[in-house]
Design an enzyme around this catalytic site. Structure first.
Site, PDB file in Angstrom:
ATOM      1  N   ASP A  62      46.645  31.817 116.919  1.00 31.75           N
ATOM      2  CA  ASP A  62      46.536  33.013 117.757  1.00 31.75           C
ATOM      3  C   ASP A  62      47.580  32.827 118.843  1.00 31.75           C
ATOM      4  O   ASP A  62      47.477  31.904 119.673  1.00 31.75           O
ATOM      5  CB  ASP A  62      45.124  33.096 118.363  1.00 31.75           C
ATOM      6  CG  ASP A  62      44.957  34.309 119.270  1.00 31.75           C
ATOM      7  OD1 ASP A  62      45.980  34.847 119.775  1.00 31.75           O
ATOM      8  OD2 ASP A  62      43.808  34.710 119.501  1.00 31.75           O
ATOM      9  N   ASN A  89      56.651  36.865 114.091  1.00 30.73           N
ATOM     10  CA  ASN A  89      56.421  38.224 113.594  1.00 30.73           C
ATOM     11  C   ASN A  89      55.201  38.901 114.223  1.00 30.73           C
ATOM     12  O   ASN A  89      55.153  40.139 114.301  1.00 30.73           O
ATOM     13  CB  ASN A  89      56.268  38.160 112.064  1.00 30.73           C
ATOM     14  CG  ASN A  89      55.712  39.430 111.481  1.00 30.73           C
ATOM     15  OD1 ASN A  89      56.424  40.423 111.322  1.00 30.73           O
ATOM     16  ND2 ASN A  89      54.410  39.439 111.192  1.00 30.73           N
ATOM     17  N   TYR A 166      55.043  48.512 124.855  1.00 26.01           N
ATOM     18  CA  TYR A 166      55.582  47.920 123.633  1.00 26.01           C
ATOM     19  C   TYR A 166      57.099  47.768 123.743  1.00 26.01           C
ATOM     20  O   TYR A 166      57.669  46.707 123.462  1.00 26.01           O
ATOM     21  CB  TYR A 166      55.218  48.804 122.437  1.00 26.01           C
ATOM     22  CG  TYR A 166      55.792  48.339 121.127  1.00 26.01           C
ATOM     23  CD1 TYR A 166      55.342  47.171 120.534  1.00 26.01           C
ATOM     24  CD2 TYR A 166      56.781  49.080 120.473  1.00 26.01           C
ATOM     25  CE1 TYR A 166      55.868  46.739 119.314  1.00 26.01           C
ATOM     26  CE2 TYR A 166      57.300  48.655 119.256  1.00 26.01           C
ATOM     27  CZ  TYR A 166      56.839  47.485 118.682  1.00 26.01           C
ATOM     28  OH  TYR A 166      57.363  47.059 117.479  1.00 26.01           O
ATOM     29  N   LYS A 170      59.416  44.277 123.745  1.00 27.72           N
ATOM     30  CA  LYS A 170      60.445  43.954 122.745  1.00 27.72           C
ATOM     31  C   LYS A 170      61.818  43.788 123.415  1.00 27.72           C
ATOM     32  O   LYS A 170      62.632  42.972 122.967  1.00 27.72           O
ATOM     33  CB  LYS A 170      60.495  45.029 121.653  1.00 27.72           C
ATOM     34  CG  LYS A 170      59.240  45.073 120.770  1.00 27.72           C
ATOM     35  CD  LYS A 170      59.045  43.819 119.930  1.00 27.72           C
ATOM     36  CE  LYS A 170      57.919  43.971 118.912  1.00 27.72           C
ATOM     37  NZ  LYS A 170      57.656  42.760 118.135  1.00 27.72           N
ATOM     38  N   THR A 204      52.947  50.309 107.673  1.00 28.43           N
ATOM     39  CA  THR A 204      51.899  49.276 107.753  1.00 28.43           C
ATOM     40  C   THR A 204      50.771  49.842 108.624  1.00 28.43           C
ATOM     41  O   THR A 204      50.819  51.013 109.032  1.00 28.43           O
ATOM     42  CB  THR A 204      52.444  47.999 108.434  1.00 28.43           C
ATOM     43  OG1 THR A 204      52.789  48.320 109.780  1.00 28.43           O
ATOM     44  CG2 THR A 204      53.642  47.434 107.701  1.00 28.43           C
TER      45      THR A 204
HETATM   46  N1  LIG Z   1      55.681  48.674 111.299  1.00 37.92           N
HETATM   47  C1  LIG Z   1      56.758  49.083 111.954  1.00 37.92           C
HETATM   48  O1  LIG Z   1      57.208  50.262 111.817  1.00 37.92           O
HETATM   49  C2  LIG Z   1      57.470  48.159 112.894  1.00 37.92           C
HETATM   50  C3  LIG Z   1      58.674  48.624 113.497  1.00 37.92           C
HETATM   51  C4  LIG Z   1      59.368  47.781 114.343  1.00 37.92           C
HETATM   52  C5  LIG Z   1      58.889  46.500 114.580  1.00 37.92           C
HETATM   53  N2  LIG Z   1      57.728  46.061 113.990  1.00 37.92           N
HETATM   54  C6  LIG Z   1      57.279  44.687 114.298  1.00 37.92           C
HETATM   55  O2  LIG Z   1      57.009  43.980 113.101  1.00 37.92           O
HETATM   56  C7  LIG Z   1      55.988  42.998 113.337  1.00 37.92           C
HETATM   57  C8  LIG Z   1      54.922  43.114 112.250  1.00 37.92           C
HETATM   58  O3  LIG Z   1      54.348  44.404 112.313  1.00 37.92           O
HETATM   59  P1  LIG Z   1      53.562  45.074 111.101  1.00 37.92           P
HETATM   60  O4  LIG Z   1      54.090  46.447 110.966  1.00 37.92           O
HETATM   61  O5  LIG Z   1      53.545  44.185 109.931  1.00 37.92           O
HETATM   62  O6  LIG Z   1      52.108  45.199 111.763  1.00 37.92           O
HETATM   63  P2  LIG Z   1      50.656  44.816 111.244  1.00 37.92           P
HETATM   64  O7  LIG Z   1      50.498  45.157 109.796  1.00 37.92           O
HETATM   65  O8  LIG Z   1      49.717  45.404 112.242  1.00 37.92           O
HETATM   66  O9  LIG Z   1      50.637  43.215 111.362  1.00 37.92           O
HETATM   67  C9  LIG Z   1      50.655  42.583 112.622  1.00 37.92           C
HETATM   68  C10 LIG Z   1      50.315  41.126 112.428  1.00 37.92           C
HETATM   69  O10 LIG Z   1      50.281  40.509 113.736  1.00 37.92           O
HETATM   70  C11 LIG Z   1      49.066  39.785 113.837  1.00 37.92           C
HETATM   71  N3  LIG Z   1      48.638  39.573 115.220  1.00 37.92           N
HETATM   72  C12 LIG Z   1      48.274  40.495 116.155  1.00 37.92           C
HETATM   73  N4  LIG Z   1      47.881  39.866 117.281  1.00 37.92           N
HETATM   74  C13 LIG Z   1      48.000  38.536 117.056  1.00 37.92           C
HETATM   75  C14 LIG Z   1      47.746  37.376 117.812  1.00 37.92           C
HETATM   76  N5  LIG Z   1      47.259  37.428 119.060  1.00 37.92           N
HETATM   77  N6  LIG Z   1      48.010  36.150 117.263  1.00 37.92           N
HETATM   78  C15 LIG Z   1      48.483  36.055 116.001  1.00 37.92           C
HETATM   79  N7  LIG Z   1      48.702  37.117 115.209  1.00 37.92           N
HETATM   80  C16 LIG Z   1      48.475  38.338 115.737  1.00 37.92           C
HETATM   81  C17 LIG Z   1      48.058  40.615 113.047  1.00 37.92           C
HETATM   82  O11 LIG Z   1      46.899  39.855 112.759  1.00 37.92           O
HETATM   83  P3  LIG Z   1      45.435  40.548 112.510  1.00 37.92           P
HETATM   84  O12 LIG Z   1      45.430  41.011 111.083  1.00 37.92           O
HETATM   85  O13 LIG Z   1      44.504  39.409 112.792  1.00 37.92           O
HETATM   86  O14 LIG Z   1      45.329  41.677 113.488  1.00 37.92           O
HETATM   87  C18 LIG Z   1      48.911  40.925 111.821  1.00 37.92           C
HETATM   88  O15 LIG Z   1      48.934  39.808 110.964  1.00 37.92           O
HETATM   89  C19 LIG Z   1      55.470  43.247 114.760  1.00 37.92           C
HETATM   90  O16 LIG Z   1      56.065  42.320 115.635  1.00 37.92           O
HETATM   91  C20 LIG Z   1      55.970  44.662 115.081  1.00 37.92           C
HETATM   92  O17 LIG Z   1      56.191  44.858 116.450  1.00 37.92           O
HETATM   93  C21 LIG Z   1      57.015  46.862 113.151  1.00 37.92           C
END
Ligand SMILES: NC(=O)c1ccc[n+]([C@@H]2O[C@H](COP(=O)([O-])OP(=O)(O)OC[C@H]3O[C@@H](n4cnc5c(N)ncnc54)[C@H](OP(=O)(O)O)[C@@H]3O)[C@@H](O)[C@H]2O)c1
Length: 252
Positions: A62, A89, A166, A170, A204
């Site tokens: 975490d 990530n 957010y 970033k 996602t």
């Molecule tokens: N999706 C997009 O369009 C997008 C665009 C730009 C950047 N991003 C970046 O890409 C990364 C991944 O995003 P995603 O789209 O894959 O989102 P996601 O499906 O919501 O996955 C986020 C991951 O982060 C974990 N997490 C959250 N809080 C945490 C903590 N305190 N300690 C450890 N793990 C934690 C979540 O775990 P749980 O399952 O336990 O909640 C999950 O495994 C993020 O950094 C996000 O900012 C995403």
């Protein structure tokens, strides 16, 4: 473990882009350490990877909890002795499009706790393990939403977006990326590169959104979202202090 094996830790790898990165990096022969704050979700992700014949282990982490981070580093040290790559990530966005003049600082603080302070704590704890490799990589999952340049450019696709907690977290990740990359250039025994990556808009559950809804509004498949981070992790790439996505350079 023999140092020829690449060992990569991905935080927040139990689902979404993190899981896809773990899968693709694993397909390139890395031993993947699936970072997940929840044991059950992490174990399920590892099972899926093992079923695909990818070498994977679960690591409870975490990123908002220093004890959990330090335990993870200790475990990796005992079991593997080194890390080849750290992919930061894990991320959240709690802003819900509340305008900057009204967004509660508590929400901004929570965004920063995971996205920035969590990333910094994890990186600092894993650095001694990365320094044990002759060549190592730190890849920070940022976002074009964190680009100050794009936020101020009317033609950019994020000009009208307003999730300032957010976005600021970033932008802070981007600054940490540059400053750490420059600091580590002076290392003598090892090369550690540090780069920031934008995955693009990916379908996602991020931010509590239904992936189907995101898809119907242009969200890309996770395979595409993982692409740039995977390229940096597996290629013999010497990029350092860069911010990029699958299309090329992203303005800071
Ligand atoms: N999706 C997009 O369009 C997008 C665009 C730009 C950047 N991003 C970046 O890409 C990364 C991944 O995003 P995603 O789209 O894959 O989102 P996601 O499906 O919501 O996955 C986020 C991951 O982060 C974990 N997490 C959250 N809080 C945490 C903590 N305190 N300690 C450890 N793990 C934690 C979540 O775990 P749980 O399952 O336990 O909640 C999950 O495994 C993020 O950094 C996000 O900012 C995403």
């Amino acid at each position: 473990m023999n140092q020829t094996k690449k060992v990569t830790l991905i935080t927040g790898a139990n689902k979404g882009i993190g899981f896809e990165i773990a899968k693709q990096v694993g397909e390139h022969g890395h031993h993947v350490l699936v970072g997940s704050r929840d044991e059950k979700r992490g174990a399920e992700a590892v099972k899926q990877l093992l079923d695909l014949e990818i070498e994977a282990d679960f690591i409870q982490i975490d990123v908002t909890n220093k004890e959990s981070i330090n335990k993870a580093a200790e475990l990796i040290k005992e079991k593997y002795g080194y890390l080849t790559a750290l992919i930061n990530n894990a991320g959240i966005s709690l802003d819900k499009f509340i305008v900057p003049s009204k967004l509660d600082t508590e929400i901004i603080r929570q965004d920063f706790d995971v996205n920035f302070f969590g990333l910094v704590d994890t990186t600092q704890a894993m650095l001694p393990l990365l320094k044990k490799s002759t060549k190592a990589k730190i890849i920070n999952m940022s976002s074009m939403m964190g680009s100050l340049n794009m936020a101020a450019t009317p033609e950019s696709e994020v000009y009208h977006a307003s999730v300032v907690g957010y976005q600021a977290s970033k932008a802070a990740v981007n600054m940490f990326t540059i400053k750490l990359a420059k600091e580590l250039e002076d290392l003598k025994e090892t090369t550690i590169t540090v780069n920031a990556v934008d995955p693009g808009m990916v379908a996602t559950e991020f931010g509590g959104v239904d992936p189907e809804f995101s898809r119907s509004h242009g969200g890309k498949p996770v395979e595409e979202g993982a692409k740039r981070a995977v390229e940096l992790a597996v290629n013999d790439d010497t990029s350092n202090a860069t911010f990029s996505n699958a299309e090329g350079v992203v303005a800071w």
